[in-house]
Each structure stands twice: as C-alpha cells, then as structure tokens.
Scaffold this motif. Sequence first.
Motif, PDB file in Angstrom:
ATOM      1  N   MET A 123       0.828  -1.203   0.000  1.00 27.05           N
ATOM      2  CA  MET A 123       0.000   0.000   0.000  1.00 27.05           C
ATOM      3  C   MET A 123       0.867   1.259   0.000  1.00 27.05           C
ATOM      4  O   MET A 123       0.613   2.213  -0.739  1.00 27.05           O
ATOM      5  N   ALA A 124       1.891   1.269   0.834  1.00 28.31           N
ATOM      6  CA  ALA A 124       2.732   2.452   0.996  1.00 28.31           C
ATOM      7  C   ALA A 124       3.600   2.711  -0.226  1.00 28.31           C
ATOM      8  O   ALA A 124       3.892   3.867  -0.551  1.00 28.31           O
ATOM      9  N   GLU A 125       4.011   1.643  -0.909  1.00 28.89           N
ATOM     10  CA  GLU A 125       4.988   1.763  -1.989  1.00 28.89           C
ATOM     11  C   GLU A 125       4.381   1.774  -3.387  1.00 28.89           C
ATOM     12  O   GLU A 125       5.115   1.954  -4.364  1.00 28.89           O
ATOM     13  N   THR A 126       3.074   1.596  -3.497  1.00 27.28           N
ATOM     14  CA  THR A 126       2.415   1.578  -4.813  1.00 27.28           C
ATOM     15  C   THR A 126       1.625   2.863  -4.957  1.00 27.28           C
ATOM     16  O   THR A 126       0.592   3.046  -4.294  1.00 27.28           O
ATOM     17  N   PRO A 127       2.061   3.790  -5.814  1.00 28.46           N
ATOM     18  CA  PRO A 127       1.469   5.136  -5.844  1.00 28.46           C
ATOM     19  C   PRO A 127      -0.025   5.182  -6.113  1.00 28.46           C
ATOM     20  O   PRO A 127      -0.710   6.058  -5.575  1.00 28.46           O
ATOM     21  N   ASN A 128      -0.561   4.267  -6.927  1.00 27.82           N
ATOM     22  CA  ASN A 128      -1.988   4.371  -7.233  1.00 27.82           C
ATOM     23  C   ASN A 128      -2.870   3.606  -6.252  1.00 27.82           C
ATOM     24  O   ASN A 128      -4.096   3.598  -6.398  1.00 27.82           O
ATOM     25  N   VAL A 129      -2.292   2.960  -5.244  1.00 27.37           N
ATOM     26  CA  VAL A 129      -3.098   2.381  -4.157  1.00 27.37           C
ATOM     27  C   VAL A 129      -3.382   3.501  -3.164  1.00 27.37           C
ATOM     28  O   VAL A 129      -2.465   4.107  -2.608  1.00 27.37           O
ATOM     29  N   MET A 130      -4.635   3.789  -2.958  1.00 27.81           N
ATOM     30  CA  MET A 130      -5.039   4.983  -2.221  1.00 27.81           C
ATOM     31  C   MET A 130      -4.784   4.854  -0.710  1.00 27.81           C
ATOM     32  O   MET A 130      -4.861   3.751  -0.158  1.00 27.81           O
TER      33      MET A 130
END
Length: 507
Positions: free
Chosen positions: A261-268
């Motif tokens: 979640m923290a490292e994937t930019p499009n995961v809100m």
Amino acid sequence: MSSIDRSQSVGGTRTYEVRTYGCQMNVHDSERLAGLLEDAGYVRAPEGADEADVVVFNTCAVRENADNKLYGNLGHLAPKKAARPGMQIAVGGCLAQKDRDTIVKKAPWVDVVFGTHNIGKLPVLLERARVQEEAQVEIAESLEAFPSTLPTRRESAYAAWVSISVGCNNTCTFCIVPALRGKEKDRRPGDILAEIETLVAEGVSEITLLGQNVNAYGSDIGDREAFSKLLRACGKIEGLERVRFTSPHPRDFTDDVIAAMAETPNVMPQLHMPLQSGSDTVLKAMRRSYRQERYLGIIEKVRAAIPHAAISTDIIVGFPGETDEDFEQTLHVVREARFAQAFTFQYSKRPGTPAAEMDGQIPKKVVQERYERLVALQEEISWEENKKQVGRTLELMVAEGEGRKDDATHRLSGRAPDNRLVHFTKPDQEVRPGDVVTVEITYAAPHHLLAEGPVLDVRRTRAGDAWEKRNAEKEGQPGQSAGVLLGLPTIGVPEPLPVAASGCGRD
C-alpha cells in the motif's frame, strides 16, 4: 426461440428493474444481472416508472427481518402482476439461497428463484418460466462459473468493481455469509489483471478490488503474499489512477500488504478495517481471530507507513453477552484508533447463525443507549480528524450523485485520495465526472469537507471522456439513467443514526 427473440416478441422490447439489498458484493452482482438481461434483449426500465416487465430482487439475508421485507415488497407487486399479463418476478441473492422453495410457497406469483452460485442462469430461467407457465426454482450448491465472466452493466463509466474472490472461510458467529456464498474461491491473478486492463482501456480510472475477505486472497491458490503482489501489479497498469479494496480482515492483514500500500502510488491511502468489537471477550464469542492489541497494532503500522491514511471501520453494538465493561473496551479502541469514519450497527439476529441462539441477548433499550454513545463519540472524532484537512491541497476525482445539495449550492463533489467526500466551488470551465480537480480545503464537517475558494487546477481525463461518451449515447433514450456512482456505494456518508447490521462484504 432464443431469449432475445422471445423477449422482443412479447409486446415489443421487454424492460427490467433490479432491486438490490445488502453489501457491496450484491451491488456488483446486480451489475451482472443487469448485464445478463441486456445481453438477452431486455432494456432497463425508466427510473421511478414502476412498470418494468421483469422485476428482480437481489436479496440479503443478514437482517433478522430480511424475509419480512422481501415478502412485503412481493405482496406490493402481486396486484400489479395480476393486472399485467406477461410481467415476471425473480428473487435471487442470499435470502433466495437460504429459503429456496419457501419463497414460491409464500408468494406463488413469483416466477423465478435463483441462488448466489448461479446468477448466470437468470435469463434462461425467466424464459423457461414463461414457456412452461410455472415457477422455476434453481439453487446451485457450489459456484458454477466465476461471476466476472458474465456480462456486466456497470453503473459508473469511470469507476468499477473487480471481484478477486467469492466466498469466505471464516466462521464468525454473527455471519451467515459462508453458508450462503460458500468457501473462498480465488480468481487467477492473470484473469484479474486482464479484466482491469480491459476496464482501463474503456476509460475506467478507479477500480475497487472486491471480496468477502479480500486480503485472504491467495489462500485458495497457495500463495500467502498473493494480495500484496496483486496490489503491486495494479501499480504497473498505465492509466489506472486509483486502486481501493474492501473488506479486509485483521487476521490476514500482514506487513507485506502494508508495504505494498505504501509503496504503490496508485493504491489509495484509505483502509476500511472492520473492528466489530473492542472487547477480547466479545471478539472470542464472535470467533474473530484477533484481539484488541493485534487490531491496534495494525492501525499503528498503517499510520507509520502511510501518515495521511484515512481508516474506517465497522462496529457491532449489543452482541449477546456484551457487558458494560466490554462496551467500554470498544469505546477505548475508537479513541485510540481515531477512525475517520465508523459504520455502527445494532446487533440483529441472523437466522441460522450461532449468535442467534446464544444466551445473554441484550435488551433493546440497553443496545440503543450504547449505540447512541458510540455514535456521539465517533461523530466528535470524525469532525476532529476532518478539521486536520483544512488548509491541505488535494486532488479530487469528480463524482456524480454524491452531493445531494450541489444544485442548490452551485457546487460539485468529488473524492479525495483517502476517499473523503469534498464539495467544491463549481469552476467556470466544464468539469465532468471522472475528471480531476485540485482544491484547497477551507472547512470541515463531520462527514464532508468544503473547498470554498476557486479551483486551482482542472485535469481532463480519459475517464471524463468515457463519462461524456456514455451520456451522449444515452441521449434520445427516454428514462435511461445517465447517472453514475463513484467508488463504494456503501462507504459514503452514513446516516446520523443508521440502524443496520454488519454483514456480507463487511467481515
């Protein structure tokens, strides 16, 4: 004669209406039911016309009085059907899976009853009932085909549900979902990503990964890190701007998911994490496989990795045997977790669940008093947390239908990355649902934010193009709704004092 031929031979094109009750999974299933009917030649009935040729009830079984509500609605339709030869009524969903033949015994004017595992059979069953002139009851005991292979009439041009699993392996004592939806069955990652890529090619820019226990994904395919890998894979899909998921279970919420979640930019930066109770004693009675310390530990890790994350939850008040001390433990967790939003439910017996037979059922008066105290506390916290947003500059995805007073206030509405609802001043240039605007937050209320100054930037998107194209195609089709809903229909602004029950999709 095919379904299409026959549907067009009975007084012209036949119309349909789908009435949906319950969780996010039912909402998505209803999109599939609509897609199946349109694929068979039916046309959606004008909204509010109350004159569809086929009325489909997609039911929920989590409330104690769910069957009374269904039979009341069916009774209301009985004289209408008697006055309209050719009209058909179908009942599907969890209550149909549970009650089966009982439905046509109590409401013999129903034409079709189908379950949660065979929604793809609806057009065939309607046709068979019409030809044979008798009710068709068909309930499959296991999933016949993963529902995502079925045609779908999406309600939104720019946001879409994507099911990654169906069913649930948990045995929570208040929940009847596993008995009606079956054991968890996962889709292959390649199939999920292929569906998302297809949606993005059609203009969708936000997807919500959906499952009864979404972060348990991988248990059926033997990969404990499958969900975090899926989130990271979503981050590589060009044109996909926002990824959300619901609902996770604390038991399966692992560190690799937080990292993804923290490292994937499009995961809100948004998390809906059901608590249900803050009391270890009650959690044990619920068969929830975590305790207060574990839950708060997850919240702490999420906040450390994603400081601006908005965390929401579900809480049940008045579970059998809940003492005043147990309830105080729930209030303690609410104070510690500082949820942006909490969906609070008064416990309701679910027929067929262990909790319905437990000793220590709490009197309604006691449940109501606890419930009001919890709501008051959460309202205070929600407001305080929203006030922290004042002065921030946020990118909003413009939504349609989320701001009930937008026309009167000359505002538009959108969702921030953390899913907070923001009403903003309508700019001079055209802004479409699916487009992205940049605003500065100027005011906070408990359940929404305001951006009263000028819009700082407008970015026209492919998602906005998709919305515009859909509306243009519907011009000249009287009664056909061009409206769309963004994101999670049941994760919007709650009523001040909702009286509901946590259930399917909210495990």
